[in-house]
Design a protein around this motif. Structure first.
Motif, PDB file in Angstrom:
ATOM      1  N   GLY A 191       5.576   2.236   0.396  1.00 33.63           N
ATOM      2  CA  GLY A 191       7.009   2.079   0.562  1.00 33.63           C
ATOM      3  C   GLY A 191       7.618   2.955   1.620  1.00 33.63           C
ATOM      4  N   GLN A 192       6.869   3.912   2.151  1.00 33.13           N
ATOM      5  CA  GLN A 192       7.395   4.845   3.145  1.00 33.13           C
ATOM      6  C   GLN A 192       7.653   4.142   4.468  1.00 33.13           C
ATOM      7  OE1 GLN A 192       4.840   8.220   3.485  1.00 33.13           O
ATOM      8  NE2 GLN A 192       5.998   9.206   5.104  1.00 33.13           N
ATOM      9  N   PHE A 193       8.755   4.517   5.152  1.00 32.86           N
ATOM     10  CA  PHE A 193       9.091   3.962   6.465  1.00 32.86           C
ATOM     11  C   PHE A 193       8.438   4.802   7.556  1.00 32.86           C
ATOM     12  CE2 PHE A 193      11.730   4.016  10.286  1.00 32.86           C
ATOM     13  CZ  PHE A 193      11.763   2.666  10.592  1.00 32.86           C
ATOM     14  N   VAL A 194       7.802   4.141   8.519  1.00 35.48           N
ATOM     15  CA  VAL A 194       7.159   4.817   9.645  1.00 35.48           C
ATOM     16  C   VAL A 194       7.408   4.002  10.904  1.00 35.48           C
ATOM     17  CG1 VAL A 194       5.339   5.907   8.266  1.00 35.48           C
ATOM     18  CG2 VAL A 194       4.984   3.611   9.181  1.00 35.48           C
ATOM     19  N   ARG A 195       7.098   4.584  12.041  1.00 32.95           N
ATOM     20  CA  ARG A 195       7.120   3.871  13.319  1.00 32.95           C
ATOM     21  C   ARG A 195       5.691   3.878  13.870  1.00 32.95           C
ATOM     22  NH1 ARG A 195      12.063   2.419  14.680  1.00 32.95           N
ATOM     23  NH2 ARG A 195      11.264   1.539  16.621  1.00 32.95           N
ATOM     24  N   ALA A 196       5.187   2.693  14.138  1.00 37.55           N
ATOM     25  CA  ALA A 196       3.820   2.537  14.618  1.00 37.55           C
ATOM     26  C   ALA A 196       3.813   2.468  16.143  1.00 37.55           C
ATOM     27  CB  ALA A 196       3.192   1.271  14.033  1.00 37.55           C
ATOM     28  N   HIS A 197       2.898   3.200  16.755  1.00 32.62           N
ATOM     29  CA  HIS A 197       2.692   3.170  18.211  1.00 32.62           C
ATOM     30  C   HIS A 197       1.320   2.541  18.453  1.00 32.62           C
ATOM     31  CE1 HIS A 197       6.166   5.854  19.085  1.00 32.62           C
ATOM     32  NE2 HIS A 197       5.870   6.325  17.867  1.00 32.62           N
ATOM     33  N   ILE A 198       1.333   1.301  18.921  1.00 30.43           N
ATOM     34  CA  ILE A 198       0.105   0.532  19.111  1.00 30.43           C
ATOM     35  C   ILE A 198      -0.340   0.659  20.553  1.00 30.43           C
ATOM     36  CG2 ILE A 198      -0.965  -1.728  18.837  1.00 30.43           C
ATOM     37  CD1 ILE A 198       1.415  -2.472  17.038  1.00 30.43           C
ATOM     38  N   ARG A 199      -1.552   1.138  20.754  1.00 30.84           N
ATOM     39  CA  ARG A 199      -2.100   1.279  22.108  1.00 30.84           C
ATOM     40  C   ARG A 199      -2.793  -0.030  22.488  1.00 30.84           C
ATOM     41  NH1 ARG A 199      -1.896   6.483  23.820  1.00 30.84           N
ATOM     42  NH2 ARG A 199      -1.369   8.035  22.226  1.00 30.84           N
TER      43      ARG A 199
END
Length: 392
Positions: free
Chosen positions: A289-297
């Motif tokens: 349930g935690q909100f995160v920001r994903a950085h996709i290489r």
């Protein structure tokens, strides 16, 4: 006499004004200040990592809802809420007395059926030689065989009922179907639970490793595929695309993950495709349930543009850089920014290779005004060529 004095004073004043005017015409104007000195870098194309930033939610890799499979009263909770449990561990005890009595009754039915089957078998064994001697009719023998088959069927049915009753009795001890972190108990001692209603008792989640779900717009996916086809974007392998996470407080999660699922269909309601990444989570820092920001290489752009962070003024409307044009006249140029890599911004649009941007002395310049280019320094900045000395 009074008139002559008045005329004399007027003439004296006119002469004084004339002398002041002549003195002013003879003075030189102060020289204009020189243009402010600035440091610049010249933009050049270079390989740049293509980083896509997307919001996401953390999800447990496996989730099991523990529900009641028999009707009864909860006697005890056998685990500590919020702790790790192993598969097969007892979690709840349901009052087994009614189900145990039901098992005993069905076992008695099985014993009676077995006795009837034994009697029927004896009748068939007695009638077989009598039939050979024609002491009994064929009809009587067939009736004895039929009674034997009915008795054997009753035995098989009773055995199945015994097995079902044993299973139900075993369900009075509720066990964990998977290993993981057990949540809060949804029932307390004395609560009536129902198999038909599937009463929820607790939930178990596996969070190491853990999933992060996010989505990508169909237009962005199309642009990526177009760049791959044209060669502007190099993506060596689709199987191990690296992903890093930025947490809610702005810190970076220390362990990298990889894409393990990409939906091949576009959601009609949102116009996006679902993606999922898997991350190791040994310290249990990531929680469902935690909100995160994903950085996709997602590969490397062969002709990307990067500018030093200090050269960009960022506002809610976007980024702006000061470009030095012809005759060293400064122009404010809006740019579309990508992600921040190290100390440099990735510029997606607004700049071209060969253009010069100001990196130092920004507080002294104004758009449309000339500047003076500082001499080149020995160390070149990342993402740009060293500036050339100004020529006059």
């Amino acid at each position: 006499m009074r008139r002559i004095g008045t005329l004399g004073k007027a003439a004296h004043a006119a002469m004084g004004a004339t002398l002041l005017l002549l003195a002013g015409c003879g003075a030189e104007a102060p020289p204009a200040p020189p243009p402010p000195e600035v440091e610049i870098v010249t933009i050049k194309a270079q390989p740049v990592t293509n980083v896509i930033e997307l919001p996401g939610r953390v999800q447990a890799i496996r989730t099991a809802e523990v529900r009641a499979r028999v009707d009864g009263i909860v006697q005890r909770r056998l685990f500590e809420e919020g702790t790790d449990v192993r598969a097969g561990q007892a979690l709840f005890a349901i009052d087994p007395r009614e189900l145990r009595a039901n098992l005993n009754a069905i076992q008695a039915t099985l014993a009676r059926a077995q006795a009837n089957a034994a009697n029927a078998q004896q009748d068939v064994n007695r009638y077989r030689p009598l039939l050979a001697d024609q002491a009994i009719s064929k009809q009587e023998y067939d009736a004895a065989v039929a009674r034997l088959r009915t008795a054997e069927a009753d035995v098989a049915q009773a055995r199945a009922q015994v097995e079902s009753a044993r299973l139900s009795l075993g369900y009075t001890t509720v066990t964990a179907p998977i290993s993981g972190r057990a949540g809060r108990a949804q029932v307390t001692e004395g609560a009536l639970v129902s198999a038909a209603g599937g009463t929820l008792l607790t939930t178990i989640e596996q969070i190491d490793p853990i999933y992060v779900n996010f989505s990508q717009s169909s237009s962005d996916l199309l642009a990526i595929r177009r760049d791959i086809t044209s060669g502007r974007l190099s993506l060596p392998s689709l199987e191990r695309i690296e992903v890093t996470l930025e947490l809610e407080d702005g810190t970076t999660y220390g362990l990298a993950g990889h894409i393990d699922f990409l939906d091949l269909a576009i959601d009609e309601a949102t116009g996006t495709a679902a993606l999922r990444a898997e991350f190791p989570n040994p310290g249990r820092l990531l929680l469902p349930g935690q909100f995160v920001r994903a950085h996709i290489r997602a590969g490397t752009k062969a002709s990307g543009i990067m500018v030093p962070q200090r050269a960009v003024a960022v506002s809610p409307q976007g980024g702006t850089v000061m470009v030095v044009g012809a005759k060293n006249i400064v122009e404010a140029r809006p740019v579309r920014l990508g992600n921040l890599q190290g100390g440099n911004w990735v510029v997606l649009d607004g700049l071209k290779p060969g253009e010069r941007i100001v990196v130092s002395g920004l507080q002294k310049i104004q758009p449309g005004a000339p500047v003076r280019i500082a001499a080149a320094k020995a160390a070149a900045r990342p993402g740009a060529e060293a500036p050339k000395p100004a020529t006059r």
